[in-house]
Enzyme design. Structure first.
Site, PDB file in Angstrom:
ATOM      1  N   ALA A 217      40.375  46.586  -3.358  1.00 51.67           N
ATOM      2  CA  ALA A 217      39.152  46.087  -3.997  1.00 51.67           C
ATOM      3  C   ALA A 217      39.475  45.610  -5.403  1.00 51.67           C
ATOM      4  O   ALA A 217      40.345  46.157  -6.080  1.00 51.67           O
ATOM      5  CB  ALA A 217      38.102  47.186  -4.047  1.00 51.67           C
TER       6      ALA A 217
ATOM      7  N   ARG B  41       0.810  -1.213   0.000  1.00 50.56           N
ATOM      8  CA  ARG B  41       0.000   0.000   0.000  1.00 50.56           C
ATOM      9  C   ARG B  41       0.850   1.274   0.000  1.00 50.56           C
ATOM     10  O   ARG B  41       0.363   2.360  -0.262  1.00 50.56           O
ATOM     11  CB  ARG B  41      -0.960  -0.019   1.208  1.00 50.56           C
ATOM     12  CG  ARG B  41      -2.060  -1.056   1.085  1.00 50.56           C
ATOM     13  CD  ARG B  41      -2.796  -1.294   2.399  1.00 50.56           C
ATOM     14  NE  ARG B  41      -2.089  -2.226   3.274  1.00 50.56           N
ATOM     15  CZ  ARG B  41      -2.550  -2.672   4.452  1.00 50.56           C
ATOM     16  NH1 ARG B  41      -3.724  -2.237   4.910  1.00 50.56           N
ATOM     17  NH2 ARG B  41      -1.847  -3.515   5.170  1.00 50.56           N
TER      18      ARG B  41
HETATM   19  C1  UD1 Z   1      -2.238  -5.987  11.577  1.00 50.23           C
HETATM   20  C2  UD1 Z   1      -3.176  -6.881  12.388  1.00 50.23           C
HETATM   21  C3  UD1 Z   1      -4.406  -6.087  12.800  1.00 50.23           C
HETATM   22  C4  UD1 Z   1      -3.984  -4.859  13.574  1.00 50.23           C
HETATM   23  C5  UD1 Z   1      -2.957  -4.029  12.788  1.00 50.23           C
HETATM   24  C6  UD1 Z   1      -2.380  -2.950  13.681  1.00 50.23           C
HETATM   25  C7  UD1 Z   1      -2.842  -9.116  11.509  1.00 50.23           C
HETATM   26  C8  UD1 Z   1      -3.387 -10.191  10.639  1.00 50.23           C
HETATM   27  N1  UD1 Z   1      -3.556  -8.005  11.577  1.00 50.23           N
HETATM   28  O1  UD1 Z   1      -2.928  -5.624  10.386  1.00 50.23           O
HETATM   29  O2  UD1 Z   1      -5.233  -6.885  13.610  1.00 50.23           O
HETATM   30  O3  UD1 Z   1      -5.101  -4.057  13.865  1.00 50.23           O
HETATM   31  O4  UD1 Z   1      -1.869  -4.854  12.338  1.00 50.23           O
HETATM   32  O5  UD1 Z   1      -1.559  -2.064  12.964  1.00 50.23           O
HETATM   33  O6  UD1 Z   1      -1.839  -9.304  12.145  1.00 50.23           O
HETATM   34  N2  UD1 Z   1       4.417  -8.879   8.380  1.00 50.23           N
HETATM   35  C9  UD1 Z   1       5.377  -9.866   8.317  1.00 50.23           C
HETATM   36  N3  UD1 Z   1       5.116 -10.994   7.627  1.00 50.23           N
HETATM   37  C10 UD1 Z   1       3.937 -11.221   7.005  1.00 50.23           C
HETATM   38  C11 UD1 Z   1       2.942 -10.227   7.085  1.00 50.23           C
HETATM   39  C12 UD1 Z   1       3.203  -9.062   7.788  1.00 50.23           C
HETATM   40  O7  UD1 Z   1       6.460  -9.706   8.873  1.00 50.23           O
HETATM   41  O8  UD1 Z   1       3.787 -12.297   6.412  1.00 50.23           O
HETATM   42  C13 UD1 Z   1       4.694  -7.646   9.113  1.00 50.23           C
HETATM   43  C14 UD1 Z   1       4.568  -6.382   8.274  1.00 50.23           C
HETATM   44  O9  UD1 Z   1       5.812  -6.033   7.714  1.00 50.23           O
HETATM   45  C15 UD1 Z   1       4.086  -5.350   9.271  1.00 50.23           C
HETATM   46  C16 UD1 Z   1       3.365  -6.168  10.330  1.00 50.23           C
HETATM   47  O10 UD1 Z   1       3.746  -7.507  10.144  1.00 50.23           O
HETATM   48  O11 UD1 Z   1       5.173  -4.670   9.873  1.00 50.23           O
HETATM   49  C17 UD1 Z   1       1.859  -6.045  10.217  1.00 50.23           C
HETATM   50  O12 UD1 Z   1       1.447  -6.448   8.913  1.00 50.23           O
HETATM   51  P1  UD1 Z   1       0.390  -5.627   8.097  1.00 50.23           P
HETATM   52  O13 UD1 Z   1       0.201  -6.284   6.795  1.00 50.23           O
HETATM   53  O14 UD1 Z   1       0.734  -4.195   8.090  1.00 50.23           O
HETATM   54  O15 UD1 Z   1      -0.901  -5.877   8.984  1.00 50.23           O
HETATM   55  P2  UD1 Z   1      -2.201  -4.975   9.107  1.00 50.23           P
HETATM   56  O16 UD1 Z   1      -3.061  -5.206   7.933  1.00 50.23           O
HETATM   57  O17 UD1 Z   1      -1.827  -3.589   9.400  1.00 50.23           O
HETATM   58 CA    CA Z   2       0.070  -2.465   9.414  1.00 45.34          CA
END
Ligand code: UD1
Ligand code: CA
Length: 507
Positions: free
Chosen positions: A437, A22
């Protein structure tokens, strides 16, 4: 362990593998900066508040870039690679397995978890979370929040006794569940053994086809292992960053936090909305920051100094009582009571002494200017040392580059360099010397000497009346000398020819 003892936190797991799609960026999301640090660095600072024995960072997308950054900012952290981004639960499972392996057996105690995209998280909240989990012996505890816009966050669902039941992701939620205002911050503390058991039961049966870490909550609760949700006082701490809009919002929130802290500590900030101060900046009480100013890196401003309006300072030291306005300074040291600006560019290696001046349209690089010396106007000082109480005339250039190499020049104490001088380096001007100058100084000037290095002036009398007859200049000249104006060219027949050498000025 006593009920209030600081717990041992076995490990902190920071999730930084996600694609961050995103953000629509070629830079991995967690390396985007706010207020002078990557989001990952902010979160690592926060988790250090829980005082974990080990820190694990899960990397995946742009692994090399993220791991190189990690080595630079947190060399002790352990990187665990998640080859495919199969979800936050999957990421934690890999991290815990790596910890167990490194431990030579299942690791015990409290595990804290934070996403790397929650940059405003504070070390104090992480400490409270870990302490509370350990002291209450809860299987798990998470930080929750009421945010102004819950879109995109997982919602906390509670039973009729207000106990946490589970978390539903936005993508999986029903209309009614989306009405719930309490969101999951993504920050948790778990008992390691209970977390391990629950992680083993995760599935990908959900809207995103991923192993959701929040499902651990449902699994534990169902198994009779309650998970608490501690509502954080200040929702801003857990504002997540998934796109550039949220990045800008998080940056503004952190800016407000930093600036508010300085104002409470006695710094005058005229306009907090146009003032940006990085986390590494030091502002002493009773300094003043005027509007449209960005202070970054290791910049510091001492008491009584005034910086702004319109200043961009990076890694710059501003001494007590100095005044810096409309200036860009990078790696400069500005002495006490020195003045800089307006429209001044100080580059790395510039050091202004006490009471020194770098005035309007002045650029300096690798230049040491002694106490009370002044470079007031329109001057370039590159690779030079200027002594004390000297004055450099307007329009002077320290000619430091011969097209291949740079050379150094020295100006002594109490020197007067005339306006519009070219000081062709390497050259030295002795103490107390003057230069005329318009001089092009190519040789050293002994102390106390006057150097004149320019063509002598020659006036060609009556040149205008002969070469520009009938012009406005000719009429003005005639009026000034009291003589009648010469006729317009050709009016009395032949134009007059002039045999004098003309000055040949271009038209
Ligand atoms: C996540 C939570 C959501 C919470 C929100 C808070 C989950 C499924 N959802 O959603 O409940 O309200 O954070 O900000 O956890 N990441 C990995 N490996 C992966 C996927 C993600 O390391 O396979 C890391 C991402 O880099 C990120 C973090 O985990 O730093 C959160 O992932 P993201 O995809 O941003 O989750 P949200 O949709 O924000
Ligand atoms: Ca997030």
């Amino acid at each position: 362990m006593s009920a209030t003892a600081e717990p041992t936190v076995a490990a902190a797991i920071v999730l930084a593998a996600g694609e961050g799609s995103r953000m629509k960026s070629s830079t991995p999301k967690v390396l985007h900066e706010i207020c002078g640090r990557s989001m990952l660095a902010h979160v690592l600072t926060a988790v250090s508040g829980a005082n974990p024995d080990r820190v694990v960072v899960v990397t995946g997308t742009a692994r090399e870039q993220v791991e190189a950054h990690l080595t630079a900012i947190a060399p002790d952290a352990i990187a665990v690679f998640q080859a495919t981004q199969d979800g936050t639960g999957h990421a934690v499972r890999l991290a815990l397995a790596a910890l167990d392996e490194g431990n030579g057996g299942p690791i015990e105690g409290t595990i804290v978890i934070a996403p790397a995209d929650t940059p405003l998280l504070s070390a104090a909240s992480m400490r409270i979370l870990a302490t509370h989990r350990a002291n209450t012996h809860a299987p798990g505890l998470m930080l929750s929040a009421i945010v102004p816009d819950p879109a995109g966050y997982g919602r906390v669902l509670r039973d009729r006794w207000s106990r946490v039941k589970r978390i539903v992701e936005h993508a999986d939620a029903t209309e009614a569940e989306l009405e719930m205002k309490e969101i999951n911050s993504g920050v948790y503390a778990f008992d390691a053994a209970k977390l391990r058991t629950a992680l083993a039961q995760l599935t990908t049966a959900n809207a995103q086809g991923e192993e959701y870490l929040p499902d651990v909550v449902r699994i534990l609760v169902k198994a009779g292992e309650p998970v608490g949700a501690a509502l954080i006082d200040d929702w801003r701490e857990v504002a997540g960053v998934n796109d550039r809009v949220q990045l800008a919002q998080a940056r503004a929130l952190l800016r407000d936090r930093i600036i508010t802290g300085f104002m409470r500590d006695g710094v005058t900030i005229f306009d907090p909305f146009t003032t940006w101060v990085d986390v590494g900046v030091v502002l002493e009480p009773d300094c003043v920051v005027l509007p449209n100013t960005m202070l970054s890196g290791h910049t510091s401003v001492a008491a009584g100094a005034v910086v702004g309006p319109n200043c961009v300072l990076r890694d710059t030291v501003v001494g007590a009582g100095a005044v810096v306005r409309d200036a860009t300074c990078d790696g400069a040291v500005i002495g006490p009571s020195a003045t800089v600006g307006p429209y001044t560019y100080l580059r790395p290696g510039t050091r202004l002494g006490r009471g020194a001046k770098a005035g309007g349209f002045v650029e300096m690089k690798n230049a040491v200017v002694g106490d009370n010396s002044k470079v007031p106007h329109l001057t370039y000082v590159g690779d030079a040392t200027i002594g004390e109480r000297s004055n450099i005339g307007a329009g002077t250039v320290f000619v430091n580059w011969d097209g291949v190499d740079e050379h150094h020049s020295t100006v002594g104490d109490d020197v007067r360099v005339g306006s519009d001088n070219m000081l062709v380096a390497p050259v030295a001007i002795g103490d107390g010397a003057y230069t005329a100058a318009g001089s092009v100084i190519t040789e050293d000037v002994p102390p106390g000497a006057l150097a004149v290095a320019r063509g002598r002036q020659r006036n060609v009398s009556e040149w205008v009346s002969r070469k520009r007859p009938g012009s406005a200049a000719a009429r003005a000249a005639a009026a000034a000398s009291g003589a009648p104006a010469s006729p317009v060219s050709g009016a009395d027949g032949e134009p007059r020819t002039v045999s004098d050498e003309s000055q040949g000025d271009a038209s």
